[in-house]
Design a protein around this motif. Structure first.
Motif, PDB file in Angstrom:
ATOM      1  N   TYR A 254       0.366  -1.716   0.083  1.00 45.61           N
ATOM      2  CA  TYR A 254      -0.121  -0.111   0.006  1.00 45.61           C
ATOM      3  C   TYR A 254       1.252   0.733   0.339  1.00 45.61           C
ATOM      4  CZ  TYR A 254      -1.815   3.807   3.031  1.00 45.61           C
ATOM      5  OH  TYR A 254      -2.108   5.394   3.329  1.00 45.61           O
ATOM      6  N   ARG A 255       2.131   1.477   0.820  1.00 43.47           N
ATOM      7  CA  ARG A 255       2.493   2.201   0.992  1.00 43.47           C
ATOM      8  C   ARG A 255       4.235   2.057   1.476  1.00 43.47           C
ATOM      9  NH1 ARG A 255       3.339   7.551   3.727  1.00 43.47           N
ATOM     10  NH2 ARG A 255       2.749   6.922   5.684  1.00 43.47           N
ATOM     11  N   PRO A 256       4.932   1.339   0.894  1.00 45.49           N
ATOM     12  CA  PRO A 256       6.420   1.704   1.582  1.00 45.49           C
ATOM     13  C   PRO A 256       7.261   2.693   1.904  1.00 45.49           C
ATOM     14  CG  PRO A 256       6.657   1.716  -0.889  1.00 45.49           C
ATOM     15  CD  PRO A 256       5.052   1.622  -0.637  1.00 45.49           C
ATOM     16  N   VAL A 257       7.840   2.710   3.043  1.00 43.20           N
ATOM     17  CA  VAL A 257       8.085   3.475   3.784  1.00 43.20           C
ATOM     18  C   VAL A 257       9.291   3.635   4.935  1.00 43.20           C
ATOM     19  CG1 VAL A 257       6.252   3.893   5.449  1.00 43.20           C
ATOM     20  CG2 VAL A 257       7.418   6.066   4.890  1.00 43.20           C
ATOM     21  N   SER A 258      10.245   4.618   4.353  1.00 38.88           N
ATOM     22  CA  SER A 258      11.428   3.566   5.863  1.00 38.88           C
ATOM     23  C   SER A 258      10.263   4.139   6.687  1.00 38.88           C
ATOM     24  CB  SER A 258      12.320   5.430   5.217  1.00 38.88           C
ATOM     25  OG  SER A 258      12.142   6.672   6.253  1.00 38.88           O
ATOM     26  N   GLY A 259      10.759   3.748   8.206  1.00 41.24           N
ATOM     27  CA  GLY A 259       9.880   3.311   9.781  1.00 41.24           C
ATOM     28  C   GLY A 259       8.789   3.191   9.837  1.00 41.24           C
ATOM     29  N   SER A 260       8.580   1.898   8.615  1.00 43.32           N
ATOM     30  CA  SER A 260       7.891   0.637   8.609  1.00 43.32           C
ATOM     31  C   SER A 260       6.179   0.993   9.442  1.00 43.32           C
ATOM     32  CB  SER A 260       8.637  -0.161   8.943  1.00 43.32           C
ATOM     33  OG  SER A 260       7.240  -1.048   8.437  1.00 43.32           O
ATOM     34  N   PHE A 261       6.412   0.142   9.989  1.00 43.59           N
ATOM     35  CA  PHE A 261       5.458   0.620  10.457  1.00 43.59           C
ATOM     36  C   PHE A 261       4.931   1.033  11.882  1.00 43.59           C
ATOM     37  CE2 PHE A 261       7.744  -2.818  12.369  1.00 43.59           C
ATOM     38  CZ  PHE A 261       8.038  -2.740  13.627  1.00 43.59           C
ATOM     39  N   ALA A 262       6.204   1.932  12.058  1.00 43.15           N
ATOM     40  CA  ALA A 262       6.042   2.747  13.050  1.00 43.15           C
ATOM     41  C   ALA A 262       5.520   3.881  12.101  1.00 43.15           C
ATOM     42  CB  ALA A 262       7.214   3.361  13.176  1.00 43.15           C
ATOM     43  N   GLU A 263       5.253   4.118  10.626  1.00 48.20           N
ATOM     44  CA  GLU A 263       5.002   5.388  10.211  1.00 48.20           C
ATOM     45  C   GLU A 263       3.765   5.088   9.710  1.00 48.20           C
ATOM     46  OE1 GLU A 263       4.868   8.341   8.265  1.00 48.20           O
ATOM     47  OE2 GLU A 263       6.042   8.253   9.610  1.00 48.20           O
ATOM     48  N   TYR A 264       3.259   3.719  10.042  1.00 50.72           N
ATOM     49  CA  TYR A 264       1.719   3.676   9.956  1.00 50.72           C
ATOM     50  C   TYR A 264       1.386   3.583  11.231  1.00 50.72           C
ATOM     51  CZ  TYR A 264       3.435   0.760   5.460  1.00 50.72           C
ATOM     52  OH  TYR A 264       3.780   0.610   4.509  1.00 50.72           O
ATOM     53  N   ALA A 265       1.750   3.032  12.402  1.00 51.94           N
ATOM     54  CA  ALA A 265       1.046   3.480  13.651  1.00 51.94           C
ATOM     55  C   ALA A 265       0.778   5.275  14.286  1.00 51.94           C
ATOM     56  CB  ALA A 265       2.072   3.010  14.468  1.00 51.94           C
ATOM     57  N   ARG A 266       1.208   6.074  13.445  1.00 51.66           N
ATOM     58  CA  ARG A 266       1.228   7.702  13.337  1.00 51.66           C
ATOM     59  C   ARG A 266      -0.080   7.327  11.860  1.00 51.66           C
ATOM     60  NH1 ARG A 266       1.188  12.005  10.398  1.00 51.66           N
ATOM     61  NH2 ARG A 266       1.905  10.279   8.155  1.00 51.66           N
ATOM     62  N   GLU A 267      -0.254   6.765  11.064  1.00 55.10           N
ATOM     63  CA  GLU A 267      -0.916   7.373   9.788  1.00 55.10           C
ATOM     64  C   GLU A 267      -2.298   6.978  10.276  1.00 55.10           C
ATOM     65  OE1 GLU A 267      -2.148   5.758   5.585  1.00 55.10           O
ATOM     66  OE2 GLU A 267      -0.032   5.514   6.102  1.00 55.10           O
ATOM     67  N   PHE A 268      -3.114   5.497  10.813  1.00 50.55           N
ATOM     68  CA  PHE A 268      -3.182   4.937  11.252  1.00 50.55           C
ATOM     69  C   PHE A 268      -4.340   5.312  12.704  1.00 50.55           C
ATOM     70  CE2 PHE A 268      -1.908   2.680   7.589  1.00 50.55           C
ATOM     71  CZ  PHE A 268      -3.214   2.815   6.592  1.00 50.55           C
ATOM     72  N   MET A 269      -2.917   5.108  13.801  1.00 46.23           N
ATOM     73  CA  MET A 269      -3.384   5.116  14.696  1.00 46.23           C
ATOM     74  C   MET A 269      -3.162   6.931  15.929  1.00 46.23           C
ATOM     75  SD  MET A 269      -1.691   1.896  16.445  1.00 46.23           S
ATOM     76  CE  MET A 269      -2.356   1.287  17.747  1.00 46.23           C
ATOM     77  N   GLY A 270      -2.666   7.453  14.806  1.00 43.39           N
ATOM     78  CA  GLY A 270      -2.778   8.830  15.446  1.00 43.39           C
ATOM     79  C   GLY A 270      -0.669   8.655  15.790  1.00 43.39           C
ATOM     80  N   PRO A 271      -0.567  10.552  15.962  1.00 46.75           N
ATOM     81  CA  PRO A 271       1.054  10.539  16.811  1.00 46.75           C
ATOM     82  C   PRO A 271       1.519  10.254  18.091  1.00 46.75           C
ATOM     83  CG  PRO A 271      -0.405  12.045  16.834  1.00 46.75           C
ATOM     84  CD  PRO A 271      -1.247  11.799  16.334  1.00 46.75           C
ATOM     85  N   ALA A 272       0.457  10.241  18.928  1.00 44.67           N
ATOM     86  CA  ALA A 272       0.328   9.221  19.976  1.00 44.67           C
ATOM     87  C   ALA A 272       1.352   7.820  19.565  1.00 44.67           C
ATOM     88  CB  ALA A 272      -0.493   9.251  21.445  1.00 44.67           C
ATOM     89  N   TYR A 273       0.868   6.858  19.064  1.00 44.25           N
ATOM     90  CA  TYR A 273       1.469   6.052  18.981  1.00 44.25           C
ATOM     91  C   TYR A 273       2.042   5.480  17.979  1.00 44.25           C
ATOM     92  CZ  TYR A 273      -3.745   4.218  21.122  1.00 44.25           C
ATOM     93  OH  TYR A 273      -4.011   4.005  22.001  1.00 44.25           O
ATOM     94  N   GLY A 274       2.158   6.588  17.313  1.00 41.81           N
ATOM     95  CA  GLY A 274       3.393   6.455  16.291  1.00 41.81           C
ATOM     96  C   GLY A 274       5.312   7.079  16.885  1.00 41.81           C
ATOM     97  N   PHE A 275       4.878   8.135  17.944  1.00 40.05           N
ATOM     98  CA  PHE A 275       6.375   8.510  18.397  1.00 40.05           C
ATOM     99  C   PHE A 275       5.942   6.948  19.472  1.00 40.05           C
ATOM    100  CE2 PHE A 275       7.965   9.403  22.660  1.00 40.05           C
ATOM    101  CZ  PHE A 275       8.602  10.329  22.331  1.00 40.05           C
ATOM    102  N   ILE A 276       5.299   6.745  19.751  1.00 40.72           N
ATOM    103  CA  ILE A 276       5.306   5.312  21.219  1.00 40.72           C
ATOM    104  C   ILE A 276       6.026   4.322  19.986  1.00 40.72           C
ATOM    105  CG2 ILE A 276       4.503   3.581  22.712  1.00 40.72           C
ATOM    106  CD1 ILE A 276       2.825   5.832  23.500  1.00 40.72           C
TER     107      ILE A 276
END
Length: 496
Positions: free
Chosen positions: A81-103
């Motif tokens: 869907y969207r290859p990106v450096s940072g992988s699932f940490a970036e997906y956490a920010r996109e789909f779960m919100g910035p707090a989950y992306g940070f954590i």
């Protein structure tokens, strides 16, 4: 956050949007995927697993492997869907919100820092097998410095190193499986004459210490599989990823079947489970017992390269992840830079410095270092895999609403399988509390969670500013320019 401007090719090298070189090819990715699934958790941790669960450990590896494959299929769908450096940490920010992306980002960085400590600990144990006079912490220090230097080279050099590390592991395990099978079938030597499938249920049964001990072995097995998700960190730097990544992920079941289940089946057919113990590699011990001490030394070299491979992969992952966190404004900006080789050198050096804590652990508690470190790393793995599944569930809901485009590489039966994985990961977390050695992970959890949440609260104002800027940029990109009369403002400006 805002999307960086695409980077032009440099001297024939295609660059990602954030300046990394797309230099990993199919050969590299295939072996990185294999290397992620075969690590020190199998080569060293399996000894403790056999001593704890007996022959039933084979079933524990097979069951856990099924859940690992589901998680990887979910991650694969997101990567396409969207290859990106940072992988699932970036997906956490996109789909779960910035707090989950940070954590998730900082949590995974911490996890691989801890795993790196476990790997250099294992390297110290393996070298100690040859040279008992060399302290574990000395080997740990030398290994860490060498791997940091390797990761400072171009990404292609990392890919080549991982290719050969993984090739050594594969060749050794296949040799053990084929050779051990021949020894058993043709009754070669004492090991062959004494081998028997009955070893799988004799000597106290398949679960000699009871089924509670088998349940406790899931922690050891989960740690063994930690790192299989590393393929997500390579996605942005992979050539032809739409073809390469799905093939690598779809190969996971047979890799688990051969390298984990197959190798343990051969070991426990050749020798009773009572021959193995925690703190030593069952592979080295088996080859030595067969009567080939030189083969034992060779296998010890193999498991040493496995530890080096995993630690090197951890440095690779942490360097890219720290770069992403810096680009997102939640890590010092200097870590977002790349050197002339398109490698995040500052981020790799910082990640290596953090792993130096493992040297201290080996100096203070060398005997307990691996157990303590691996149990804490297991908790990090559980969180990372849980985030992958939750992000995938949210992604599927957004696809259904038409908010994001659909990936062609789909996880079948996504909803029931996702809930099944969540239940499994919850079970493994709970079971940690029933084992005295692994309970330290739960003791560390409040401290770890408190540090991550505190870090997010400290960074939240800066994150909010960047998120707002990214939202404005997105709206400006999708809102058509509207002709306005004198005194009127464009709709995008009014929306702000």
């Amino acid at each position: 956050m805002g999307t960086p401007a695409p980077q032009p090719p440099v001297r024939g090298v295609e660059l990602t949007d954030d300046g990394l070189a797309q230099s990993l090819n199919k050969r590299h990715i295939r072996m990185i995927a294999v290397g992620g699934a075969i690590g020190v958790g199998l080569f060293l941790g399996a000894g403790g697993g056999i001593a704890k669960a007996g022959p039933a450990l084979i079933a524990v590896y097979a069951i856990t492997g099924v859940f690992i494959y589901i998680i990887m299929r979910a991650l694969g769908e997101l990567l396409i869907y969207r290859p990106v450096s940072g992988s699932f940490a970036e997906y956490a920010r996109e789909f779960m919100g910035p707090a989950y992306g940070f954590i998730t980002g900082w949590g995974y960085w911490t996890t691989w820092t801890i795993i790196g400590m476990a790997e250099i600990t294992a390297a110290g144990i393996y070298v100690h097998w040859w040279f008992p006079s060399i302290p574990q912490y000395v080997t740990a220090f030398v290994v860490l410095v060498a791997l940091v230097l390797l990761n400072l080279l171009k990404v292609g050099a990392f890919g080549e190193a991982e290719f050969w590390f993984a090739s050594i592991k594969i060749a050794a395990i296949l040799a053990l499986i084929v050779g051990g099978t021949l020894v058993a079938v043709f009754s070669i030597g004492d090991a062959g004459r004494n081998s028997s499938l009955a070893h799988l249920w004799d000597h106290g049964g398949a679960a000699p210490h009871g089924w509670m001990a088998v349940l406790l072995a899931f922690q050891i097995v989960v740690f063994s599989y930690q790192g299989v998700e590393l393929i997500g960190m390579t996605a942005a730097e992979t050539k032809n990823r739409d073809t390469v990544l799905p093939k690598a992920i779809n190969s996971i079941p047979w890799r688990i079947g051969i390298f984990y289940v197959g190798s343990l089946l051969v070991l426990l057919t050749l020798f009773p489970w009572t021959e193995f113990s925690a703190g030593e590699s069952p592979f080295v011990k088996a080859l030595t017992h067969i009567g080939l001490p030189a083969a034992g030394s060779i296998m010890n070299f193999v498991v040493l390269t496995s530890a080096l491979s995993s630690c090197s992969s951890g440095l690779f992952s942490n360097g890219r992840l720290l770069k992403r966190l810096a680009s997102d404004g939640v890590a010092p900006g200097r870590f977002a830079a790349v050197n002339k080789g398109h490698v995040p050198a500052a981020a790799i050096l910082a990640s290596g410095a953090a792993m130096m804590l493992g040297v201290l652990v080996n100096a203070v508690v060398p005997d307990q270092a691996f157990v303590y470190i691996s149990s804490v790393a297991t908790l990090g793995a559980i969180w990372s895999w849980l985030v992958i599944i939750v992000c995938h569930m949210i992604y599927r809901r957004r696809v259904a609403r038409g908010e994001v485009h659909e990936s062609w590489f789909k996880l079948p039966l996504a909803t029931p399988l996702s809930w099944l994985v969540i239940a499994f990961l919850t079970f493994v977390t709970v079971i940690l509390g029933f084992d005295e050695d692994n309970r330290i992970a739960l003791y560390a959890l409040p401290v770890w969670a408190g540090a991550l949440i505190g870090g997010y609260l400290y960074a939240r104002p800066k994150i909010a500013v960047r998120e707002a800027a990214a939202a404005r940029a997105t709206r400006a990109a999708v809102t058509p320019t509207v002709a306005t009369s004198a005194g009127e403002e464009p709709a995008a400006q009014l929306a702000d």
